[in-house]
Design a protein around this motif. Structure first.
Motif, PDB file in Angstrom:
ATOM      1  N   ASP A  33       0.832  -1.210   0.000  1.00  0.00           N
ATOM      2  CA  ASP A  33       0.000   0.000   0.000  1.00  0.00           C
ATOM      3  C   ASP A  33       0.869   1.265   0.000  1.00  0.00           C
ATOM      4  OD1 ASP A  33      -2.497   1.142  -0.190  1.00  0.00           O
ATOM      5  OD2 ASP A  33      -2.733   1.374   1.974  1.00  0.00           O
ATOM      6  N   VAL A  34       1.952   1.226  -0.793  1.00  0.00           N
ATOM      7  CA  VAL A  34       2.886   2.350  -0.860  1.00  0.00           C
ATOM      8  C   VAL A  34       2.886   2.917  -2.280  1.00  0.00           C
ATOM      9  CG1 VAL A  34       5.315   3.044  -0.729  1.00  0.00           C
ATOM     10  CG2 VAL A  34       4.376   1.460   0.954  1.00  0.00           C
ATOM     11  N   LEU A  35       2.620   4.221  -2.404  1.00  0.00           N
ATOM     12  CA  LEU A  35       2.777   4.912  -3.678  1.00  0.00           C
ATOM     13  C   LEU A  35       4.228   5.393  -3.748  1.00  0.00           C
ATOM     14  CD1 LEU A  35      -0.514   6.989  -4.030  1.00  0.00           C
ATOM     15  CD2 LEU A  35       0.269   5.153  -5.528  1.00  0.00           C
ATOM     16  N   ASN A  36       5.042   4.646  -4.450  1.00  0.00           N
ATOM     17  CA  ASN A  36       6.479   4.909  -4.450  1.00  0.00           C
ATOM     18  C   ASN A  36       6.856   5.863  -5.580  1.00  0.00           C
ATOM     19  OD1 ASN A  36       9.211   4.833  -4.034  1.00  0.00           O
ATOM     20  ND2 ASN A  36       9.492   2.848  -5.007  1.00  0.00           N
ATOM     21  N   PHE A  37       6.930   7.155  -5.276  1.00  0.00           N
ATOM     22  CA  PHE A  37       7.299   8.147  -6.281  1.00  0.00           C
ATOM     23  C   PHE A  37       8.797   8.130  -6.577  1.00  0.00           C
ATOM     24  CE2 PHE A  37       3.264   9.705  -4.664  1.00  0.00           C
ATOM     25  CZ  PHE A  37       2.614  10.095  -5.821  1.00  0.00           C
ATOM     26  N   ALA A  38       9.554   7.359  -5.813  1.00  0.00           N
ATOM     27  CA  ALA A  38      10.995   7.224  -6.063  1.00  0.00           C
ATOM     28  C   ALA A  38      11.296   6.060  -7.002  1.00  0.00           C
ATOM     29  CB  ALA A  38      11.744   7.039  -4.745  1.00  0.00           C
ATOM     30  N   HIS A  39      10.260   5.446  -7.554  1.00  0.00           N
ATOM     31  CA  HIS A  39      10.454   4.279  -8.410  1.00  0.00           C
ATOM     32  C   HIS A  39      11.294   4.632  -9.640  1.00  0.00           C
ATOM     33  CE1 HIS A  39       9.336   0.104  -9.147  1.00  0.00           C
ATOM     34  NE2 HIS A  39       9.118   0.403 -10.407  1.00  0.00           N
ATOM     35  N   GLY A  40      11.153   5.864 -10.130  1.00  0.00           N
ATOM     36  CA  GLY A  40      11.942   6.289 -11.276  1.00  0.00           C
ATOM     37  C   GLY A  40      13.430   6.312 -10.986  1.00  0.00           C
ATOM     38  N   LEU A  41      13.794   6.454  -9.706  1.00  0.00           N
ATOM     39  CA  LEU A  41      15.212   6.425  -9.335  1.00  0.00           C
ATOM     40  C   LEU A  41      15.820   5.067  -9.637  1.00  0.00           C
ATOM     41  CD1 LEU A  41      17.751   7.535  -7.938  1.00  0.00           C
ATOM     42  CD2 LEU A  41      16.734   6.855  -5.755  1.00  0.00           C
ATOM     43  N   PHE A  42      15.051   3.996  -9.386  1.00  0.00           N
ATOM     44  CA  PHE A  42      15.558   2.651  -9.673  1.00  0.00           C
ATOM     45  C   PHE A  42      15.822   2.495 -11.169  1.00  0.00           C
ATOM     46  CE2 PHE A  42      12.362   1.481  -6.120  1.00  0.00           C
ATOM     47  CZ  PHE A  42      13.156   2.118  -5.182  1.00  0.00           C
ATOM     48  N   LEU A  43      14.937   3.068 -11.978  1.00  0.00           N
ATOM     49  CA  LEU A  43      15.127   3.043 -13.426  1.00  0.00           C
ATOM     50  C   LEU A  43      16.399   3.789 -13.813  1.00  0.00           C
ATOM     51  CD1 LEU A  43      12.385   3.544 -16.105  1.00  0.00           C
ATOM     52  CD2 LEU A  43      14.527   4.796 -16.296  1.00  0.00           C
ATOM     53  N   GLY A  44      16.592   4.980 -13.220  1.00  0.00           N
ATOM     54  CA  GLY A  44      17.777   5.764 -13.529  1.00  0.00           C
ATOM     55  C   GLY A  44      19.058   5.058 -13.130  1.00  0.00           C
ATOM     56  N   VAL A  45      19.039   4.419 -11.966  1.00  0.00           N
ATOM     57  CA  VAL A  45      20.220   3.684 -11.508  1.00  0.00           C
ATOM     58  C   VAL A  45      20.517   2.518 -12.455  1.00  0.00           C
ATOM     59  CG1 VAL A  45      21.132   2.217  -9.668  1.00  0.00           C
ATOM     60  CG2 VAL A  45      19.968   4.347  -9.102  1.00  0.00           C
ATOM     61  N   GLY A  46      19.474   1.817 -12.888  1.00  0.00           N
ATOM     62  CA  GLY A  46      19.671   0.715 -13.824  1.00  0.00           C
ATOM     63  C   GLY A  46      20.241   1.181 -15.149  1.00  0.00           C
ATOM     64  N   ALA A  47      19.738   2.319 -15.644  1.00  0.00           N
ATOM     65  CA  ALA A  47      20.217   2.850 -16.922  1.00  0.00           C
ATOM     66  C   ALA A  47      21.674   3.287 -16.827  1.00  0.00           C
ATOM     67  CB  ALA A  47      19.335   4.017 -17.363  1.00  0.00           C
ATOM     68  N   TYR A  48      21.993   4.073 -15.798  1.00  0.00           N
ATOM     69  CA  TYR A  48      23.362   4.560 -15.663  1.00  0.00           C
ATOM     70  C   TYR A  48      24.311   3.439 -15.243  1.00  0.00           C
ATOM     71  CZ  TYR A  48      22.621   9.518 -16.495  1.00  0.00           C
ATOM     72  OH  TYR A  48      22.355  10.728 -17.090  1.00  0.00           O
ATOM     73  N   GLY A  49      23.803   2.474 -14.465  1.00  0.00           N
ATOM     74  CA  GLY A  49      24.635   1.334 -14.111  1.00  0.00           C
ATOM     75  C   GLY A  49      25.036   0.533 -15.340  1.00  0.00           C
ATOM     76  N   THR A  50      24.083   0.324 -16.252  1.00  0.00           N
ATOM     77  CA  THR A  50      24.384  -0.385 -17.500  1.00  0.00           C
ATOM     78  C   THR A  50      25.333   0.424 -18.361  1.00  0.00           C
ATOM     79  OG1 THR A  50      22.184  -1.410 -17.432  1.00  0.00           O
ATOM     80  CG2 THR A  50      23.353  -1.456 -19.535  1.00  0.00           C
TER      81      THR A  50
END
Length: 296
Positions: A33-50
Motif C-alpha cells: 500500500d505504498v505509492l512509491n514516487f521514487a520508483h523512477g530512481l531505480f530506473l535511472g540507476v539501472g540505466a546509468y549502471g548499465t
C-alpha cells in the motif's frame, strides 16, 4: 498496411517499456500500500549502471554476452538501491501515508540531482549493441530491433512474475497479503520480508526498463526515469491498483494510443489522449480494468 504493422509493433515496444516500470509499482502498492514516487530512481540507476558497466567492466562493451553482463550489472544496482530504500526509508513509514509520499517524492528529486551531479545534466549516448540498431522485416514493415527486444523482455518478465506469484511460497504470501494483509499477519507470517522482496522485484524490473530504455531511445539522461514514471502511474491506475495483469493490459492500450494518435494527429496529441483516457476510466470505472470493486 506496412505502416499499421510498424505503428502497432513500435507501440507495443513503448507499452513494454511502460509495463516494466509499472509492474513493480503495481506489486508494491498491492502488497505494501505504498505509492512509491521514487520508483523512477531505480530506473535511472539501472540505466546509468548499465551505461557505466559497458564502458568500464572487462568485456562488458562487447555486442554479445558483454552487453548482457552490463545489463545484469545495471539491474543488480537498481535492485540493491530498491532494497536499501525499503529497509531504511519505507519500512519505518508503512502506517504513515503522508510521510511516505513526502519521503519518496523527496528521494526522487534528490536522485535526479545526484545523477546530474555525478554524470552531468546532458543526455549521453547509450552503448547499444550493433544488432539493436538494425531492423527486422515483419509483414512488410521494417521494425527496429530495440522495440522487439523490449517486447520480448516484457513478456518474459510478466511470465516470470505470474509464475512466481502462483507457484512459490513467497508468491502465495504476496497474493494473500494483497487480498488481506491483516489475515496474513494474524497467521504469524512475517510480511515484512515479503515487502522487501516485492521492492527488490520492482526495483529489478524498473532497472531493466532503464537499461533497455537506453537501447530504445539511444540515450540516457538523469530525468528519464521521472518522465517514464508519469506514464507508468497512468498505466497502474488504468489497469487497476495492485493488478500486474491489469497493468499489462493498460500498458498495451496506452502505448498503442500514443503511437497511433501521435502519428496520425499532431505531435503530443497522443499524450493528451492518454490523460483523457485516464480521466474516463476514473469516472466510469475507478477501480481500473482489472481492479475489484470496493465493498463496505
Amino acid at each position: 498496411m506496412g505502416t499499421v504493422i510498424l505503428l502497432t509493433l513500435t507501440g507495443l515496444g513503448l507499452a513494454a517499456l511502460y509495463f516494466l516500470v509499472a509492474s513493480g509499482l503495481s506489486l508494491v502498492f498491492g502488497l505494501a500500500d505504498v505509492l512509491n514516487f521514487a520508483h523512477g530512481l531505480f530506473l535511472g540507476v539501472g540505466a546509468y549502471g548499465t551505461w557505466w558497466a559497458a564502458g568500464n567492466l572487462p568485456g562488458a562493451g562487447d555486442d554479445g554476452f558483454g552487453f548482457v553482463l552490463a545489463v545484469i550489472f545495471g539491474v543488480a544496482a537498481g535492485t540493491l538501491v530498491a532494497v536499501l530504500v525499503e529497509l531504511v526509508l519505507i519500512r519505518p513509514l508503512y502506517s504513515r501515508t503522508i510521510e511516505q509520499v513526502l519521503v519518496t517524492v523527496g528521494l526522487s528529486l534528490a536522485g535526479v540531482a545526484l545523477l546530474q551531479a555525478t554524470w552531468g545534466a546532458d543526455a549521453r549516448p547509450f552503448p547499444r549493441p550493433d544488432w539493436t540498431r538494425q531492423v527486422t522485416g515483419i509483414l512488410g514493415a521494417q521494425v527496429p530491433n530495440g522495440g522487439l527486444l523490449l517486447i520480448i523482455a516484457a513478456v518474459l518478465v510478466l511470465g516470470a512474475i505470474l509464475a512466481f506469484l502462483r507457484w512459490t511460497r513467497y508468491g502465495l504470501v504476496i497474493r494473500a497479503g494483497v487480498e488481506n494483509r491483516e489475515m496474513v499477519t494474524a497467521l504469524g507470517i512475517d510480511v515484512r520480508k515479503a515487502f522487501t522482496l516485492v521492492f527488490a522485484i520492482g526495483g529489478a524490473a524498473a532497472a531493466l526498463a532503464g537499461a533497455l530504455g537506453g537501447v530504445y531511445f539511444g540515450t540516457v539522461s538523469p530525468g528519464q526515469g521521472s518522465s517514464l514514471l508519469i506514464f507508468a502511474f497512468i498505466v497502474v491506475v488504468i489497469g487497476g491498483m495492485g493488478s500486474v495483469v491489469g497493468s499489462a493490459y493498460a500498458a498495451v492500450v496506452v502505448g498503442l494510443v500514443q503511437q497511433f494518435v501521435n502519428y496520425y494527429g499532431t505531435s503530443g496529441l497522443g499524450d493528451i489522449c492518454v490523460v483523457g483516457l485516464l480521466a474516463v476510466v476514473l469516472l466510469l470505472r475507478p477501480q481500473g480494468i482489472a481492479g475489484k470493486v470496493a465493498t463496505a
